[in-house]
Motif scaffolding. Structure first.
Motif, PDB file in Angstrom:
ATOM      1  N   VAL A  10      56.527  14.504  -9.983  1.00  0.00           N
ATOM      2  CA  VAL A  10      56.994  13.355  -9.460  1.00  0.00           C
ATOM      3  C   VAL A  10      58.430  13.687  -9.022  1.00  0.00           C
ATOM      4  O   VAL A  10      59.249  13.908 -10.139  1.00  0.00           O
ATOM      5  CB  VAL A  10      56.949  12.311 -10.519  1.00  0.00           C
ATOM      6  N   ASP A  11      58.861  13.568  -7.813  1.00  0.00           N
ATOM      7  CA  ASP A  11      60.004  14.047  -7.230  1.00  0.00           C
ATOM      8  C   ASP A  11      60.016  13.116  -5.640  1.00  0.00           C
ATOM      9  O   ASP A  11      59.249  13.266  -5.098  1.00  0.00           O
ATOM     10  CB  ASP A  11      60.168  15.288  -7.268  1.00  0.00           C
ATOM     11  N   ASP A  12      61.085  12.707  -5.408  1.00  0.00           N
ATOM     12  CA  ASP A  12      61.317  12.027  -4.333  1.00  0.00           C
ATOM     13  C   ASP A  12      61.501  13.203  -3.342  1.00  0.00           C
ATOM     14  O   ASP A  12      61.440  12.771  -1.847  1.00  0.00           O
ATOM     15  CB  ASP A  12      62.391  10.852  -3.992  1.00  0.00           C
ATOM     16  N   GLU A  13      61.855  14.383  -3.386  1.00  0.00           N
ATOM     17  CA  GLU A  13      62.166  15.306  -2.534  1.00  0.00           C
ATOM     18  C   GLU A  13      60.907  16.451  -2.421  1.00  0.00           C
ATOM     19  O   GLU A  13      60.659  16.813  -3.353  1.00  0.00           O
ATOM     20  CB  GLU A  13      63.401  16.404  -2.826  1.00  0.00           C
ATOM     21  N   ALA A  14      60.390  16.125  -1.216  1.00  0.00           N
ATOM     22  CA  ALA A  14      59.102  16.976  -0.866  1.00  0.00           C
ATOM     23  C   ALA A  14      59.251  18.432  -1.176  1.00  0.00           C
ATOM     24  O   ALA A  14      58.371  19.199  -1.662  1.00  0.00           O
ATOM     25  CB  ALA A  14      58.645  16.776   0.721  1.00  0.00           C
ATOM     26  N   ASP A  15      60.526  18.959  -0.746  1.00  0.00           N
ATOM     27  CA  ASP A  15      60.645  20.557  -0.904  1.00  0.00           C
ATOM     28  C   ASP A  15      60.455  20.891  -2.646  1.00  0.00           C
ATOM     29  O   ASP A  15      60.062  21.917  -3.005  1.00  0.00           O
ATOM     30  CB  ASP A  15      62.079  21.034  -0.484  1.00  0.00           C
ATOM     31  N   ILE A  16      61.033  19.920  -3.377  1.00  0.00           N
ATOM     32  CA  ILE A  16      61.072  20.183  -5.087  1.00  0.00           C
ATOM     33  C   ILE A  16      59.606  19.995  -5.197  1.00  0.00           C
ATOM     34  O   ILE A  16      59.112  20.911  -5.928  1.00  0.00           O
ATOM     35  CB  ILE A  16      62.103  19.371  -5.514  1.00  0.00           C
ATOM     36  N   ARG A  17      59.017  18.997  -4.789  1.00  0.00           N
ATOM     37  CA  ARG A  17      57.653  18.755  -5.258  1.00  0.00           C
ATOM     38  C   ARG A  17      56.850  20.199  -4.987  1.00  0.00           C
ATOM     39  O   ARG A  17      55.875  20.755  -5.533  1.00  0.00           O
ATOM     40  CB  ARG A  17      56.793  17.776  -4.602  1.00  0.00           C
ATOM     41  N   GLN A  18      56.740  20.497  -3.600  1.00  0.00           N
ATOM     42  CA  GLN A  18      56.116  21.762  -3.140  1.00  0.00           C
ATOM     43  C   GLN A  18      56.468  23.159  -4.090  1.00  0.00           C
ATOM     44  O   GLN A  18      55.537  23.704  -4.350  1.00  0.00           O
ATOM     45  CB  GLN A  18      56.513  22.129  -1.552  1.00  0.00           C
ATOM     46  N   ALA A  19      57.701  23.326  -4.167  1.00  0.00           N
ATOM     47  CA  ALA A  19      58.439  24.362  -4.852  1.00  0.00           C
ATOM     48  C   ALA A  19      57.809  24.343  -6.162  1.00  0.00           C
ATOM     49  O   ALA A  19      57.301  25.307  -6.833  1.00  0.00           O
ATOM     50  CB  ALA A  19      59.616  24.486  -5.009  1.00  0.00           C
ATOM     51  N   THR A  20      57.894  22.992  -6.881  1.00  0.00           N
ATOM     52  CA  THR A  20      57.159  23.076  -8.387  1.00  0.00           C
ATOM     53  C   THR A  20      55.818  23.348  -8.344  1.00  0.00           C
ATOM     54  O   THR A  20      55.309  23.948  -9.380  1.00  0.00           O
ATOM     55  CB  THR A  20      57.552  21.719  -8.955  1.00  0.00           C
ATOM     56  N   GLN A  21      55.045  23.059  -7.585  1.00  0.00           N
ATOM     57  CA  GLN A  21      53.409  23.003  -7.308  1.00  0.00           C
ATOM     58  C   GLN A  21      53.286  24.465  -7.426  1.00  0.00           C
ATOM     59  O   GLN A  21      52.302  24.834  -7.765  1.00  0.00           O
ATOM     60  CB  GLN A  21      53.019  22.458  -6.044  1.00  0.00           C
ATOM     61  N   LEU A  22      54.015  25.275  -6.495  1.00  0.00           N
ATOM     62  CA  LEU A  22      53.924  26.657  -6.435  1.00  0.00           C
ATOM     63  C   LEU A  22      53.870  27.334  -7.801  1.00  0.00           C
ATOM     64  O   LEU A  22      53.357  28.189  -8.298  1.00  0.00           O
ATOM     65  CB  LEU A  22      54.524  27.467  -5.625  1.00  0.00           C
ATOM     66  N   ALA A  27      50.924  29.576 -12.939  1.00  0.00           N
ATOM     67  CA  ALA A  27      50.743  29.591 -14.293  1.00  0.00           C
ATOM     68  C   ALA A  27      49.173  29.052 -14.635  1.00  0.00           C
ATOM     69  O   ALA A  27      48.784  29.020 -15.772  1.00  0.00           O
ATOM     70  CB  ALA A  27      51.642  28.714 -15.161  1.00  0.00           C
ATOM     71  N   GLY A  28      48.496  28.720 -13.579  1.00  0.00           N
ATOM     72  CA  GLY A  28      47.016  28.315 -13.593  1.00  0.00           C
ATOM     73  C   GLY A  28      46.890  26.789 -13.707  1.00  0.00           C
ATOM     74  O   GLY A  28      45.741  26.243 -13.840  1.00  0.00           O
ATOM     75  N   PHE A  29      47.805  25.990 -13.444  1.00  0.00           N
ATOM     76  CA  PHE A  29      47.863  24.543 -13.597  1.00  0.00           C
ATOM     77  C   PHE A  29      47.435  24.052 -12.371  1.00  0.00           C
ATOM     78  O   PHE A  29      47.766  24.637 -11.173  1.00  0.00           O
ATOM     79  CB  PHE A  29      49.198  23.763 -13.868  1.00  0.00           C
ATOM     80  N   LYS A  30      46.433  22.981 -12.268  1.00  0.00           N
ATOM     81  CA  LYS A  30      45.953  22.241 -10.971  1.00  0.00           C
ATOM     82  C   LYS A  30      47.425  21.136 -11.145  1.00  0.00           C
ATOM     83  O   LYS A  30      47.704  20.910 -12.150  1.00  0.00           O
ATOM     84  CB  LYS A  30      44.912  21.543 -11.268  1.00  0.00           C
ATOM     85  N   THR A  31      47.634  20.570  -9.736  1.00  0.00           N
ATOM     86  CA  THR A  31      48.705  19.603  -9.915  1.00  0.00           C
ATOM     87  C   THR A  31      48.293  18.533  -8.964  1.00  0.00           C
ATOM     88  O   THR A  31      47.503  18.715  -7.885  1.00  0.00           O
ATOM     89  CB  THR A  31      49.913  20.439  -9.257  1.00  0.00           C
ATOM     90  N   SER A  32      48.836  17.469  -8.968  1.00  0.00           N
ATOM     91  CA  SER A  32      48.882  16.247  -8.123  1.00  0.00           C
ATOM     92  C   SER A  32      50.092  15.785  -8.146  1.00  0.00           C
ATOM     93  O   SER A  32      51.087  16.099  -8.939  1.00  0.00           O
ATOM     94  CB  SER A  32      47.935  15.068  -8.567  1.00  0.00           C
ATOM     95  N   THR A  33      50.383  15.172  -7.137  1.00  0.00           N
ATOM     96  CA  THR A  33      52.140  14.552  -7.017  1.00  0.00           C
ATOM     97  C   THR A  33      52.236  13.207  -6.348  1.00  0.00           C
ATOM     98  O   THR A  33      51.371  12.570  -6.361  1.00  0.00           O
ATOM     99  CB  THR A  33      52.842  15.447  -5.687  1.00  0.00           C
ATOM    100  N   ALA A  34      53.434  12.610  -6.896  1.00  0.00           N
ATOM    101  CA  ALA A  34      53.843  11.424  -6.335  1.00  0.00           C
ATOM    102  C   ALA A  34      55.375  11.445  -5.949  1.00  0.00           C
ATOM    103  O   ALA A  34      56.085  12.377  -6.395  1.00  0.00           O
ATOM    104  CB  ALA A  34      53.735  10.542  -7.700  1.00  0.00           C
ATOM    105  N   LYS A  35      55.836  10.662  -5.149  1.00  0.00           N
ATOM    106  CA  LYS A  35      57.082  10.606  -4.420  1.00  0.00           C
ATOM    107  C   LYS A  35      57.990   9.730  -5.219  1.00  0.00           C
ATOM    108  O   LYS A  35      59.175   9.752  -4.952  1.00  0.00           O
ATOM    109  CB  LYS A  35      56.938  10.545  -2.940  1.00  0.00           C
ATOM    110  N   ASP A  36      57.475   8.844  -6.290  1.00  0.00           N
ATOM    111  CA  ASP A  36      58.428   7.687  -6.792  1.00  0.00           C
ATOM    112  C   ASP A  36      57.919   7.506  -8.009  1.00  0.00           C
ATOM    113  O   ASP A  36      56.596   7.716  -8.296  1.00  0.00           O
ATOM    114  CB  ASP A  36      58.694   6.782  -5.952  1.00  0.00           C
ATOM    115  N   GLY A  37      58.536   6.522  -8.873  1.00  0.00           N
ATOM    116  CA  GLY A  37      57.967   5.969 -10.108  1.00  0.00           C
ATOM    117  C   GLY A  37      56.762   5.262  -9.998  1.00  0.00           C
ATOM    118  O   GLY A  37      55.897   5.294 -10.963  1.00  0.00           O
TER     119      GLY A  37
END
Length: 130
Positions: A10-22, A27-37
């Motif tokens: 969860v982060d409002d900055e798309a670049d940070i969400r994308q980097a964190t997903q990578l 580490a083998g985690f699956k991810t989903s994302t959200a842009k706000d609380g």
């Protein structure tokens, strides 16, 4: 590795969400994302991730308010939450509000992976059986 573990990022900055997903994918985690609380609470309630990595400062519903909502709901209160912020002032508030861990931005991806793995390991020991 962390097979079959899902992390909600969860982060409002798309670049940070994308980097964190990578980083989480390495580490083998699956991810989903959200842009706000608001999205974070809805996604966590529906998806029941193994952990949540959430920024503190976001529009609409900030991370601390979202954390409070997650900890109030019986369906999400067991999910470990790692809070992120560039402000050390947010650290005490996040931990007092129920965050399992706090990582300062900018963060090293390898360190964040270790923190998430530790949070999940702790959660596995205390998660109530349903």
């Amino acid at each position: 590795m962390s097979p079959n573990k899902t992390i909600l990022l969860v982060d409002d900055e798309a670049d940070i969400r994308q980097a964190t997903q990578l980083w989480m994918a390495t580490a083998g985690f699956k991810t989903s994302t959200a842009k706000d609380g608001e999205q974070a609470v809805a996604c966590a309630t529906q998806q029941q991730p193994d952990a949540i990595v959430m920024d503190v400062r976001m529009p609409h519903l900030d991370g601390l308010s979202a954390l409070a909502e997650l900890k109030e709901q019986s369906s999400t209160q067991h999910i470990p939450v790692v809070m992120l912020s560039a402000s050390l002032v947010d650290q005490e508030r996040a931990l007092d509000a129920g965050a399992n861990c706090f990582v300062t931005k900018p963060y090293d991806g390898r360190n964040l992976i270790k923190v998430v793995q530790a949070a999940i390991g702790t959660a596995d020991l205390i998660t109530p059986s349903e």
